[in-house]
Design a protein around this motif. Structure first.
Motif, PDB file in Angstrom:
ATOM      1  N   ASP A 182       0.840  -1.200   0.000  1.00  0.00           N
ATOM      2  CA  ASP A 182       0.000   0.000   0.000  1.00  0.00           C
ATOM      3  C   ASP A 182       0.873   1.246   0.000  1.00  0.00           C
ATOM      4  O   ASP A 182       0.525   2.260  -0.593  1.00  0.00           O
ATOM      5  CB  ASP A 182      -0.921  -0.001   1.220  1.00  0.00           C
ATOM      6  N   LYS A 183       1.999   1.136   0.713  1.00  0.00           N
ATOM      7  CA  LYS A 183       3.000   2.210   0.720  1.00  0.00           C
ATOM      8  C   LYS A 183       4.370   1.579   0.551  1.00  0.00           C
ATOM      9  O   LYS A 183       4.687   0.583   1.201  1.00  0.00           O
ATOM     10  CB  LYS A 183       2.937   3.025   2.012  1.00  0.00           C
ATOM     11  N   LEU A 184       5.165   2.181  -0.324  1.00  0.00           N
ATOM     12  CA  LEU A 184       6.511   1.687  -0.610  1.00  0.00           C
ATOM     13  C   LEU A 184       7.512   2.798  -0.315  1.00  0.00           C
ATOM     14  O   LEU A 184       7.372   3.917  -0.813  1.00  0.00           O
ATOM     15  CB  LEU A 184       6.619   1.262  -2.078  1.00  0.00           C
ATOM     16  N   VAL A 185       8.506   2.496   0.514  1.00  0.00           N
ATOM     17  CA  VAL A 185       9.565   3.443   0.848  1.00  0.00           C
ATOM     18  C   VAL A 185      10.867   2.936   0.243  1.00  0.00           C
ATOM     19  O   VAL A 185      11.333   1.840   0.590  1.00  0.00           O
ATOM     20  CB  VAL A 185       9.714   3.623   2.371  1.00  0.00           C
ATOM     21  N   ILE A 186      11.441   3.710  -0.656  1.00  0.00           N
ATOM     22  CA  ILE A 186      12.684   3.325  -1.336  1.00  0.00           C
ATOM     23  C   ILE A 186      13.857   3.990  -0.610  1.00  0.00           C
ATOM     24  O   ILE A 186      13.973   5.215  -0.602  1.00  0.00           O
ATOM     25  CB  ILE A 186      12.653   3.749  -2.818  1.00  0.00           C
ATOM     26  N   GLY A 187      14.694   3.163  -0.010  1.00  0.00           N
ATOM     27  CA  GLY A 187      15.891   3.670   0.667  1.00  0.00           C
ATOM     28  C   GLY A 187      17.080   2.785   0.350  1.00  0.00           C
ATOM     29  O   GLY A 187      17.764   2.305   1.255  1.00  0.00           O
ATOM     30  N   VAL A 188      17.314   2.567  -0.955  1.00  0.00           N
ATOM     31  CA  VAL A 188      18.318   1.598  -1.393  1.00  0.00           C
ATOM     32  C   VAL A 188      19.716   2.193  -1.496  1.00  0.00           C
ATOM     33  O   VAL A 188      20.661   1.492  -1.874  1.00  0.00           O
ATOM     34  CB  VAL A 188      17.911   0.991  -2.751  1.00  0.00           C
ATOM     35  N   GLY A 189      19.877   3.465  -1.179  1.00  0.00           N
ATOM     36  CA  GLY A 189      21.207   4.067  -1.227  1.00  0.00           C
ATOM     37  C   GLY A 189      21.668   4.346  -2.644  1.00  0.00           C
ATOM     38  O   GLY A 189      20.865   4.562  -3.561  1.00  0.00           O
ATOM     39  N   SER A 190      22.974   4.315  -2.834  1.00  0.00           N
ATOM     40  CA  SER A 190      23.557   4.670  -4.127  1.00  0.00           C
ATOM     41  C   SER A 190      24.799   3.831  -4.367  1.00  0.00           C
ATOM     42  O   SER A 190      25.249   3.077  -3.502  1.00  0.00           O
ATOM     43  CB  SER A 190      23.911   6.165  -4.157  1.00  0.00           C
ATOM     44  N   THR A 191      25.354   3.985  -5.545  1.00  0.00           N
ATOM     45  CA  THR A 191      26.621   3.332  -5.885  1.00  0.00           C
ATOM     46  C   THR A 191      27.680   4.406  -6.118  1.00  0.00           C
ATOM     47  O   THR A 191      27.389   5.601  -6.136  1.00  0.00           O
ATOM     48  CB  THR A 191      26.469   2.463  -7.145  1.00  0.00           C
ATOM     49  N   THR A 192      28.905   3.966  -6.311  1.00  0.00           N
ATOM     50  CA  THR A 192      30.009   4.896  -6.532  1.00  0.00           C
ATOM     51  C   THR A 192      29.964   5.455  -7.950  1.00  0.00           C
ATOM     52  O   THR A 192      29.692   4.723  -8.909  1.00  0.00           O
ATOM     53  CB  THR A 192      31.351   4.192  -6.291  1.00  0.00           C
ATOM     54  N   ASN A 193      30.227   6.741  -8.078  1.00  0.00           N
ATOM     55  CA  ASN A 193      30.214   7.416  -9.375  1.00  0.00           C
ATOM     56  C   ASN A 193      31.563   7.225 -10.065  1.00  0.00           C
ATOM     57  O   ASN A 193      32.606   7.617  -9.532  1.00  0.00           O
ATOM     58  CB  ASN A 193      29.928   8.908  -9.186  1.00  0.00           C
ATOM     59  N   ALA A 194      31.549   6.621 -11.243  1.00  0.00           N
ATOM     60  CA  ALA A 194      32.810   6.358 -11.968  1.00  0.00           C
ATOM     61  C   ALA A 194      33.333   7.581 -12.699  1.00  0.00           C
ATOM     62  O   ALA A 194      34.524   7.640 -13.034  1.00  0.00           O
ATOM     63  CB  ALA A 194      32.603   5.216 -12.957  1.00  0.00           C
ATOM     64  N   HIS A 195      32.473   8.559 -13.004  1.00  0.00           N
ATOM     65  CA  HIS A 195      32.866   9.775 -13.723  1.00  0.00           C
ATOM     66  C   HIS A 195      33.528   9.459 -15.064  1.00  0.00           C
ATOM     67  O   HIS A 195      34.363  10.238 -15.552  1.00  0.00           O
ATOM     68  CB  HIS A 195      33.815  10.631 -12.880  1.00  0.00           C
TER      69      HIS A 195
ATOM     70  N   VAL B 267      35.760   7.297 -15.809  1.00  0.00           N
ATOM     71  CA  VAL B 267      37.178   6.917 -15.720  1.00  0.00           C
ATOM     72  C   VAL B 267      37.311   5.416 -15.956  1.00  0.00           C
ATOM     73  O   VAL B 267      36.555   4.611 -15.391  1.00  0.00           O
ATOM     74  CB  VAL B 267      37.755   7.302 -14.347  1.00  0.00           C
ATOM     75  N   SER B 268      38.269   5.031 -16.760  1.00  0.00           N
ATOM     76  CA  SER B 268      38.501   3.614 -17.041  1.00  0.00           C
ATOM     77  C   SER B 268      39.474   3.023 -16.029  1.00  0.00           C
ATOM     78  O   SER B 268      40.293   3.731 -15.437  1.00  0.00           O
ATOM     79  CB  SER B 268      39.061   3.439 -18.455  1.00  0.00           C
ATOM     80  N   GLY B 269      39.364   1.714 -15.842  1.00  0.00           N
ATOM     81  CA  GLY B 269      40.296   1.006 -14.965  1.00  0.00           C
ATOM     82  C   GLY B 269      39.885   0.970 -13.509  1.00  0.00           C
ATOM     83  O   GLY B 269      40.718   0.701 -12.643  1.00  0.00           O
ATOM     84  N   LEU B 270      38.599   1.225 -13.219  1.00  0.00           N
ATOM     85  CA  LEU B 270      38.180   1.214 -11.815  1.00  0.00           C
ATOM     86  C   LEU B 270      38.185  -0.185 -11.212  1.00  0.00           C
ATOM     87  O   LEU B 270      38.039  -0.333  -9.996  1.00  0.00           O
ATOM     88  CB  LEU B 270      36.784   1.829 -11.681  1.00  0.00           C
ATOM     89  N   GLU B 271      38.342  -1.221 -12.050  1.00  0.00           N
ATOM     90  CA  GLU B 271      38.481  -2.569 -11.486  1.00  0.00           C
ATOM     91  C   GLU B 271      39.779  -2.715 -10.691  1.00  0.00           C
ATOM     92  O   GLU B 271      39.941  -3.668  -9.917  1.00  0.00           O
ATOM     93  CB  GLU B 271      38.435  -3.617 -12.601  1.00  0.00           C
ATOM     94  N   ASN B 272      40.691  -1.761 -10.866  1.00  0.00           N
ATOM     95  CA  ASN B 272      41.945  -1.769 -10.104  1.00  0.00           C
ATOM     96  C   ASN B 272      41.845  -0.962  -8.817  1.00  0.00           C
ATOM     97  O   ASN B 272      42.854  -0.771  -8.137  1.00  0.00           O
ATOM     98  CB  ASN B 272      43.078  -1.203 -10.966  1.00  0.00           C
ATOM     99  N   CYS B 273      40.650  -0.477  -8.504  1.00  0.00           N
ATOM    100  CA  CYS B 273      40.443   0.347  -7.309  1.00  0.00           C
ATOM    101  C   CYS B 273      39.629  -0.411  -6.273  1.00  0.00           C
ATOM    102  O   CYS B 273      38.957  -1.401  -6.559  1.00  0.00           O
ATOM    103  CB  CYS B 273      39.709   1.647  -7.663  1.00  0.00           C
ATOM    104  N   HIS B 274      39.694   0.088  -5.060  1.00  0.00           N
ATOM    105  CA  HIS B 274      38.842  -0.382  -3.974  1.00  0.00           C
ATOM    106  C   HIS B 274      37.808   0.702  -3.680  1.00  0.00           C
ATOM    107  O   HIS B 274      38.050   1.890  -3.878  1.00  0.00           O
ATOM    108  CB  HIS B 274      39.665  -0.670  -2.721  1.00  0.00           C
ATOM    109  N   PHE B 275      36.663   0.267  -3.190  1.00  0.00           N
ATOM    110  CA  PHE B 275      35.596   1.181  -2.811  1.00  0.00           C
ATOM    111  C   PHE B 275      35.307   0.998  -1.324  1.00  0.00           C
ATOM    112  O   PHE B 275      35.731   0.017  -0.710  1.00  0.00           O
ATOM    113  CB  PHE B 275      34.342   0.928  -3.648  1.00  0.00           C
ATOM    114  N   LEU B 276      34.570   1.936  -0.766  1.00  0.00           N
ATOM    115  CA  LEU B 276      34.279   1.882   0.668  1.00  0.00           C
ATOM    116  C   LEU B 276      32.797   2.197   0.870  1.00  0.00           C
ATOM    117  O   LEU B 276      32.418   3.309   1.216  1.00  0.00           O
ATOM    118  CB  LEU B 276      35.157   2.876   1.434  1.00  0.00           C
ATOM    119  N   LYS B 277      31.964   1.157   0.644  1.00  0.00           N
ATOM    120  CA  LYS B 277      30.519   1.324   0.786  1.00  0.00           C
ATOM    121  C   LYS B 277      29.918   0.386   1.826  1.00  0.00           C
ATOM    122  O   LYS B 277      28.891   0.697   2.417  1.00  0.00           O
ATOM    123  CB  LYS B 277      29.823   1.084  -0.565  1.00  0.00           C
TER     124      LYS B 277
END
Length: 665
Positions: free
Chosen positions: A232-245, A247-257
């Motif tokens: 009847d009511k849905l609250v979406i609070g799924v957050g977000s992902t990291t913005n790649a902007h 840039v290539s090669g992000l598979e060589n990076c670490h993220f902190l989520k």
């Protein structure tokens, strides 16, 4: 002269009466009574040394008795937590929960009833209440759950993880200052307080017209199973992902989520340090392994760089060769002119000075072009303002540069033409998703943004005034009195605009260019456009998500309270949210950041504070108070105490075992 009357004699004492007195008094000349000498020995005075040891052993004995009593009491309590009797009983399970019917556009099972709907009388009573679905287990969702009243709604939380994560302290967990378990609270414990239900699943799509949420879950055979959850009511609070902007090669990076990111970072740091100790490692390779790069000068990147430096400076020499400390380097790449650019400029400069003192290199006005396994390519403006391409060898890179939409949010935005923001779902000031059926879907936290288009709503305001006067909205003019009415309506619908509507007389005078004493449509439109330009998007912080969750919780309580009266009067249409509760208003309580044995506080309005260890203790106190439960507060205190007494140790994390423990919680 008074006369003394002698009345009688008792024993050897003479009783006399004086005029003006109510009772007799003893004659002071009466001989004293003789007492026999005492046969008890007089106390012997001990020396100071004897008294010292006597008190010492007395206090020590008392302390041992108290501590012993506490230990015994703890073991008695611990023994009471074990159960010998069987805890299971026969329980009723609805047939429709075991064999759900199929339906919806994709003919999937529809989970209208859950297996634990009749576990207790409270769940049974809530089974027929309005269905409230909450997506995510972050700050907004937990704040919403803590505000809701049990049994007002049939509450179901859907999240791919079964814990709440205290994200502001996550950088501390990457280096062992805090243990990972100190930052998480099982979401089922929080859901149980409101007699709700939890499903560890992931939302993939939503049918807005039929009010069906499609979720996916992996079964015991590793096969994904999709099904519908009605709401009847849905609250979406799924957050977000990291913005790649881009840039290539992000598979060589670490993220902190999340927790797994922190665990992977801890293992990577330890792996680099161990490899740098090997005799087969060359000097150049050792320097590369010990080069740690942080892309992003926001609070997360700055705090991670500070925690990493503290680890390398304070604990590295205890377990590793000292040459490693001399060759370690930490670099922060920031695209703006200062790190912490959303803070007061004085605080940004303080943080940069602190990093300069700690020999943490800050590269401002720099943009990453490519991330390779062994180095980073970036451009930086020189003295002439021209971009120069540079490279930086690295053994570790953390990518922390903004947020982007999740796939689920992108799927929702694609269904609604009105959703034009590429970074977040747009909501109105009641946090309702723009384009969705009114009062059915809400969005909070990082995945959403509150639309403050005051000028676009000008027509509705003018239409209301025009209908009251029987005039054409675009041809009418308003006086100062009517302008005050428009301003009040703007404040009510857009609370964030209140600060820009304080001096109504000056605004009216400023935009009344023809000095007619009235504002026409063009002048009023220009005024509201100016206010629009001053309104900024709300920050994507835990503080904002927490306030939005609390707001929705209070509003849902009001809606549930007003529901019987609305049903009796058959009021099931219109803007019910606006009728029962005010629009959301964000209150900025300040921003803070840890910068390596120092901390900064930005309270807004030019009020700020920075300092050394005293500020660090204040920073810890703020987050300690904001921790979600008593359990996590105890664990935080223990972790800070262990760091002080024993250091960070090997700071390694068995990620596989940790994931197993989380799955079992």
């Amino acid at each position: 002269m008074h006369r003394v009357n002698t009345s009688r004699v008792l024993g050897r004492q003479e009783i006399v009466h004086l005029p003006g007195m109510q009772g007799p008094i003893h004659n002071l000349l009466t001989p004293p009574i003789l007492r026999s000498a005492s046969t008890q020995t007089l106390p012997v005075h001990r020396g100071p040394i004897f008294r010292f040891f006597y008190r010492f052993f007395a206090y020590t004995g008392g302390f041992i008795i108290v501590v012993g009593g506490l230990v015994v009491g703890f073991f008695i309590y611990d023994a009471s937590t074990y159960r010998e009797d069987l805890s299971y009983t026969d329980i009723p399970v609805p047939t429709e929960a075991l064999y759900p019917r199929r339906g919806g556009p994709k003919n999937l099972p529809i989970a209208e009833t859950l297996v634990d709907d009749e576990d207790c009388p409270e769940n049974t009573r809530a089974k027929d209440k309005p269905k409230l679905l909450i997506l995510g287990s972050g700050w907004g969702s937990v704040a919403l759950l803590k505000q809701l009243k049990p049994e007002d709604y049939h509450i179901t939380v859907v999240s791919p993880v079964n814990y709440f994560l205290f994200t502001p302290m996550l950088p501390s967990a990457t280096v062992g200052t805090l243990e990972l378990r100190s930052l998480v609270e099982p979401i089922r414990r929080i859901v149980q307080n409101v007699k709700g239900h939890f499903l560890r699943a992931e939302a993939v799509d939503v049918e807005l017209s039929e009010r069906l949420l499609e979720v996916t879950q992996t079964d015991a055979n590793g096969v994904k199973q999709n099904f519908y959850l009605p709401y009847d009511k849905l609250v979406i609070g799924v957050g977000s992902t990291t913005n790649a902007h881009g840039v290539s090669g992000l598979e060589n990076c670490h993220f902190l989520k999340d927790i797994s990111d922190a665990s992977n970072i801890r293992n990577k740091i330890l792996q680099n340090l161990e490899q740098a100790c090997l005799p087969t490692t060359t000097d150049d390779e050792r320097k590369r392994l010990l080069s740690f790069v942080v892309s992003g000068g926001g609070p997360t990147g700055v705090e991670f760089a500070a925690e990493l430096f503290d680890l390398l400076n304070e604990d590295l020499g205890r377990s590793f060769p000292k040459i490693l400390r001399n060759e370690v380097s930490v670099h922060v790449i920031q695209s703006r002119g200062h790190i912490l650019n959303t803070y007061d400029e004085a605080l940004s400069k303080f943080a940069e000075a602190r990093f300069a003192h700690d020999q943490v290199e800050v590269l401002t006005n720099a943009r990453v072009k490519e991330v390779r396994p062994d180095k980073i390519l970036f451009t930086q403006k020189d003295e002439n303002g021209e971009a120069v391409t540079k490279e930086l060898p690295m053994g570790f890179c953390l990518w922390s540069t903004g947020v982007a939409q999740t796939d689920f949010c992108k799927a929702i935005a694609a269904k609604l033409d009105i959703q034009t923001n590429r970074h977040a779902l747009e909501t109105d000031t009641h946090l309702r998703l723009n384009g969705a059926p009114l009062g059915s879907v809400y969005a909070i936290g990082d995945c959403s943004t509150v639309q403050n288009n005051v000028a676009e709503h000008l027509v509705s305001f003018l239409r209301t005034l025009a209908y009251e006067k029987g005039k054409d909205p675009e041809k009418m003019t308003i006086s100062f009195k009517e302008w005050r009415g428009v301003a009040q309506r703007v404040k009510k619908r857009f609370p964030q605009a209140s600060d820009h509507l304080r001096r109504l007389d000056k605004l009216f005078e400023q935009y009344d260019k023809d000095k007619s004493g009235t504002l026409d449509f063009g002048e009023l439109h220009e005024l509201l456009l100016q206010i629009d330009s001053k309104l900024t998007s709300l920050p994507a912080t835990a503080q904002r998500a927490h306030q939005q969750g609390q707001y929705l919780g209070r509003k849902f309580n009001k809606l549930a309270q007003a529901a019987p009266g609305m049903q009796a009067n058959e009021m099931d249409y219109g803007d019910l949210d606006d009728a029962v509760y005010k629009a959301f208003e964000y209150t900025h309580l300040g921003s803070l950041a840890y910068i390596g044995n120092s901390a900064v506080f930005d309270f807004g309005g030019g009020l700020s504070f920075s300092g050394g260890l005293l500020a660090v203790y204040l920073w810890r106190s703020v987050y300690f108070a904001q921790s979600v439960s008593f359990r996590t507060r105890v664990l935080l205190a223990m972790d800070w105490s262990k760091r002080a007494m024993f250091g960070r140790g090997e700071f390694r994390s068995l990620s596989g075992l940790w994931d197993l423990l989380l799955n079992m919680s």
